[in-house]
Design a protein around this motif. Structure first.
Motif, PDB file in Angstrom:
ATOM      1  N   MET A 175       0.834  -1.196   0.000  1.00  0.00           N
ATOM      2  CA  MET A 175       0.000   0.000   0.000  1.00  0.00           C
ATOM      3  C   MET A 175       0.878   1.258   0.000  1.00  0.00           C
ATOM      4  SD  MET A 175      -3.117   1.248   0.070  1.00  0.00           S
ATOM      5  CE  MET A 175      -4.165  -0.105   0.622  1.00  0.00           C
ATOM      6  N   ILE A 176       0.620   2.175  -0.918  1.00  0.00           N
ATOM      7  CA  ILE A 176       1.357   3.445  -0.987  1.00  0.00           C
ATOM      8  C   ILE A 176       0.649   4.466  -0.117  1.00  0.00           C
ATOM      9  CG2 ILE A 176       2.133   5.324  -2.485  1.00  0.00           C
ATOM     10  CD1 ILE A 176       2.142   3.299  -4.803  1.00  0.00           C
ATOM     11  N   ARG A 177       1.350   4.974   0.893  1.00  0.00           N
ATOM     12  CA  ARG A 177       0.774   5.917   1.843  1.00  0.00           C
ATOM     13  C   ARG A 177       1.103   7.347   1.413  1.00  0.00           C
ATOM     14  NH1 ARG A 177       2.890   5.928   6.342  1.00  0.00           N
ATOM     15  NH2 ARG A 177       1.124   6.031   7.777  1.00  0.00           N
ATOM     16  N   VAL A 178       0.066   8.158   1.263  1.00  0.00           N
ATOM     17  CA  VAL A 178       0.223   9.509   0.716  1.00  0.00           C
ATOM     18  C   VAL A 178      -0.242  10.566   1.699  1.00  0.00           C
ATOM     19  CG1 VAL A 178      -0.499  11.105  -1.126  1.00  0.00           C
ATOM     20  CG2 VAL A 178      -0.054   8.695  -1.657  1.00  0.00           C
ATOM     21  N   LEU A 179       0.521  11.634   1.799  1.00  0.00           N
ATOM     22  CA  LEU A 179       0.110  12.822   2.539  1.00  0.00           C
ATOM     23  C   LEU A 179      -0.203  13.896   1.507  1.00  0.00           C
ATOM     24  CD1 LEU A 179       1.836  14.377   5.657  1.00  0.00           C
ATOM     25  CD2 LEU A 179       0.951  15.802   3.824  1.00  0.00           C
ATOM     26  N   LEU A 180      -1.377  14.487   1.596  1.00  0.00           N
ATOM     27  CA  LEU A 180      -1.838  15.484   0.636  1.00  0.00           C
ATOM     28  C   LEU A 180      -1.866  16.857   1.283  1.00  0.00           C
ATOM     29  CD1 LEU A 180      -3.246  16.427  -1.977  1.00  0.00           C
ATOM     30  CD2 LEU A 180      -5.392  15.541  -1.036  1.00  0.00           C
ATOM     31  N   ALA A 181      -1.198  17.837   0.675  1.00  0.00           N
ATOM     32  CA  ALA A 181      -1.141  19.190   1.232  1.00  0.00           C
ATOM     33  C   ALA A 181      -1.611  20.215   0.210  1.00  0.00           C
ATOM     34  CB  ALA A 181       0.278  19.521   1.680  1.00  0.00           C
ATOM     35  N   ASP A 182      -2.717  20.882   0.533  1.00  0.00           N
ATOM     36  CA  ASP A 182      -3.267  21.948  -0.310  1.00  0.00           C
ATOM     37  C   ASP A 182      -4.171  22.797   0.565  1.00  0.00           C
ATOM     38  OD1 ASP A 182      -5.025  23.386  -2.302  1.00  0.00           O
ATOM     39  OD2 ASP A 182      -3.820  22.196  -3.699  1.00  0.00           O
ATOM     40  N   ASP A 183      -4.112  24.116   0.410  1.00  0.00           N
ATOM     41  CA  ASP A 183      -4.901  24.974   1.284  1.00  0.00           C
ATOM     42  C   ASP A 183      -6.351  25.110   0.851  1.00  0.00           C
ATOM     43  OD1 ASP A 183      -3.965  26.404  -0.961  1.00  0.00           O
ATOM     44  OD2 ASP A 183      -4.230  28.313   0.049  1.00  0.00           O
ATOM     45  N   GLU A 184      -6.715  24.532  -0.301  1.00  0.00           N
ATOM     46  CA  GLU A 184      -8.094  24.599  -0.776  1.00  0.00           C
ATOM     47  C   GLU A 184      -8.796  23.263  -0.533  1.00  0.00           C
ATOM     48  OE1 GLU A 184      -8.723  26.181  -4.661  1.00  0.00           O
ATOM     49  OE2 GLU A 184      -6.957  27.474  -4.552  1.00  0.00           O
ATOM     50  N   ALA A 185      -9.854  23.306   0.257  1.00  0.00           N
ATOM     51  CA  ALA A 185     -10.569  22.089   0.637  1.00  0.00           C
ATOM     52  C   ALA A 185     -11.135  21.345  -0.572  1.00  0.00           C
ATOM     53  CB  ALA A 185     -11.693  22.424   1.613  1.00  0.00           C
ATOM     54  N   MET A 186     -11.653  22.085  -1.548  1.00  0.00           N
ATOM     55  CA  MET A 186     -12.243  21.440  -2.717  1.00  0.00           C
ATOM     56  C   MET A 186     -11.175  20.721  -3.549  1.00  0.00           C
ATOM     57  SD  MET A 186     -15.199  24.080  -4.049  1.00  0.00           S
ATOM     58  CE  MET A 186     -15.659  22.935  -5.351  1.00  0.00           C
ATOM     59  N   VAL A 187      -9.990  21.322  -3.626  1.00  0.00           N
ATOM     60  CA  VAL A 187      -8.898  20.687  -4.366  1.00  0.00           C
ATOM     61  C   VAL A 187      -8.469  19.410  -3.652  1.00  0.00           C
ATOM     62  CG1 VAL A 187      -6.500  20.911  -5.095  1.00  0.00           C
ATOM     63  CG2 VAL A 187      -8.077  22.835  -5.389  1.00  0.00           C
ATOM     64  N   ARG A 188      -8.331  19.484  -2.323  1.00  0.00           N
ATOM     65  CA  ARG A 188      -7.954  18.292  -1.570  1.00  0.00           C
ATOM     66  C   ARG A 188      -8.965  17.176  -1.781  1.00  0.00           C
ATOM     67  NH1 ARG A 188      -7.358  21.868   2.605  1.00  0.00           N
ATOM     68  NH2 ARG A 188      -9.000  20.827   3.824  1.00  0.00           N
ATOM     69  N   ALA A 189     -10.238  17.537  -1.752  1.00  0.00           N
ATOM     70  CA  ALA A 189     -11.297  16.540  -1.923  1.00  0.00           C
ATOM     71  C   ALA A 189     -11.222  15.907  -3.309  1.00  0.00           C
ATOM     72  CB  ALA A 189     -12.661  17.186  -1.704  1.00  0.00           C
ATOM     73  N   GLY A 190     -10.965  16.733  -4.334  1.00  0.00           N
ATOM     74  CA  GLY A 190     -10.884  16.219  -5.697  1.00  0.00           C
ATOM     75  C   GLY A 190      -9.695  15.302  -5.898  1.00  0.00           C
ATOM     76  N   VAL A 191      -8.530  15.713  -5.376  1.00  0.00           N
ATOM     77  CA  VAL A 191      -7.324  14.893  -5.517  1.00  0.00           C
ATOM     78  C   VAL A 191      -7.486  13.584  -4.746  1.00  0.00           C
ATOM     79  CG1 VAL A 191      -4.865  14.743  -4.960  1.00  0.00           C
ATOM     80  CG2 VAL A 191      -5.803  16.858  -5.899  1.00  0.00           C
ATOM     81  N   LYS A 192      -8.042  13.666  -3.546  1.00  0.00           N
ATOM     82  CA  LYS A 192      -8.249  12.460  -2.744  1.00  0.00           C
ATOM     83  C   LYS A 192      -9.198  11.500  -3.449  1.00  0.00           C
ATOM     84  CE  LYS A 192      -9.394  10.822   1.912  1.00  0.00           C
ATOM     85  NZ  LYS A 192     -10.274   9.742   1.441  1.00  0.00           N
ATOM     86  N   ALA A 193     -10.238  12.046  -4.094  1.00  0.00           N
ATOM     87  CA  ALA A 193     -11.196  11.199  -4.801  1.00  0.00           C
ATOM     88  C   ALA A 193     -10.502  10.428  -5.928  1.00  0.00           C
ATOM     89  CB  ALA A 193     -12.332  12.049  -5.360  1.00  0.00           C
ATOM     90  N   ILE A 194      -9.568  11.079  -6.600  1.00  0.00           N
ATOM     91  CA  ILE A 194      -8.822  10.407  -7.673  1.00  0.00           C
ATOM     92  C   ILE A 194      -7.924   9.326  -7.090  1.00  0.00           C
ATOM     93  CG2 ILE A 194      -7.057  10.701  -9.453  1.00  0.00           C
ATOM     94  CD1 ILE A 194      -8.150  13.553  -9.861  1.00  0.00           C
ATOM     95  N   LEU A 195      -7.216   9.658  -6.027  1.00  0.00           N
ATOM     96  CA  LEU A 195      -6.321   8.682  -5.404  1.00  0.00           C
ATOM     97  C   LEU A 195      -7.090   7.485  -4.860  1.00  0.00           C
ATOM     98  CD1 LEU A 195      -3.900  11.083  -3.470  1.00  0.00           C
ATOM     99  CD2 LEU A 195      -3.472   9.906  -5.639  1.00  0.00           C
TER     100      LEU A 195
END
Length: 218
Positions: free
Chosen positions: A1-21
């Motif tokens: 399992m690849i463990r990822v930390l996501l850093a972005d100050d925009e909540a919508m961007v974080r949600a979109g990137v997380k949805a893809i991951l």
């Protein structure tokens, strides 16, 4: 399992990137940060395989965070994820040791490919970014060729073989299969190459391999 930390100050961007991951069962987002300082702190705690960093964030921007992460959690790959592709950002990100540079406007598949490449020890640039890097290299090709050849000449024959394959974007696993050696042997060669060439990471080594004529950009 690849463990990822996501850093972005925009909540919508974080949600979109997380949805893809989340569409990849082999990738797990273990933490999210809203600024660069928080990203560094969380990376120390969670020790993720990959940190995805936006460039423009409060308190500590992504570029500064990338440089700090290379010092504090050297085993973690750093990938810049941004809407900005200006040359100064690309040059500084690569200079600070980033393993990849992805554009938010790119195909979502690039995000998954980039994360997996970084986790596997390889480097990944969005095609648009790669084209600009190659163009910059070609602009100063002759001078850089001579300098690169002198630096590469300090490597052993096997190390040059490994560097050429790093320049093609192959992971340690793929290089080991290509050269019929163990993955541990490849890791040792890569470490020696980075040290001998005085470069920070595989992206810089790959660029040097291209400048020295060991590989052809695709």
């Amino acid at each position: 399992m690849i463990r990822v930390l996501l850093a972005d100050d925009e909540a919508m961007v974080r949600a979109g990137v997380k949805a893809i991951l989340d569409t990849d069962p082999g990738i797990e987002v273990v933490a999210e940060a809203t600024d660069g300082r928080e990203a560094v702190d969380l990376a120390r705690t969670h020790q993720p395989d990959v940190v995805l960093l936006d460039i423009r964030m409060p308190r500590l921007d992504g570029l500064a965070a990338a440089a700090e992460l290379r010092q504090t959690v050297p085993g973690t790959a750093v990938v810049m994820l941004t809407t900005f592709d200006e040359d100064e950002y690309v040059a500084r990100a690569l200079g600070d040791g980033a393993n990849g540079f992805l554009l938010k406007a790119a195909d979502p598949r690039e995000l998954l490919i980039g994360v997996r490449a970084a986790a596997d020890g390889a480097a990944y640039l969005s095609p648009k970014i790669a084209q600009r890097v190659v163009a910059d290299l070609r602009d100063g090709r002759l001078t850089r060729y001579d300098q690169a050849r002198r630096r590469v000449a300090t490597l052993t024959g096997r190390e040059r073989d490994v560097l050429a394959l790093v320049g093609e974007g192959l992971s340690n696993h793929d290089i080991a299969r290509r050269l019929t050696v163990t993955e541990g042997t490849v890791k040792a060669h890569v470490s020696a190459i980075l040290n001998r060439l005085d470069v920070t990471n595989r992206v810089q080594a790959a660029i040097l391999a291209y400048e020295a004529g060991l590989t052809t950009a695709r």
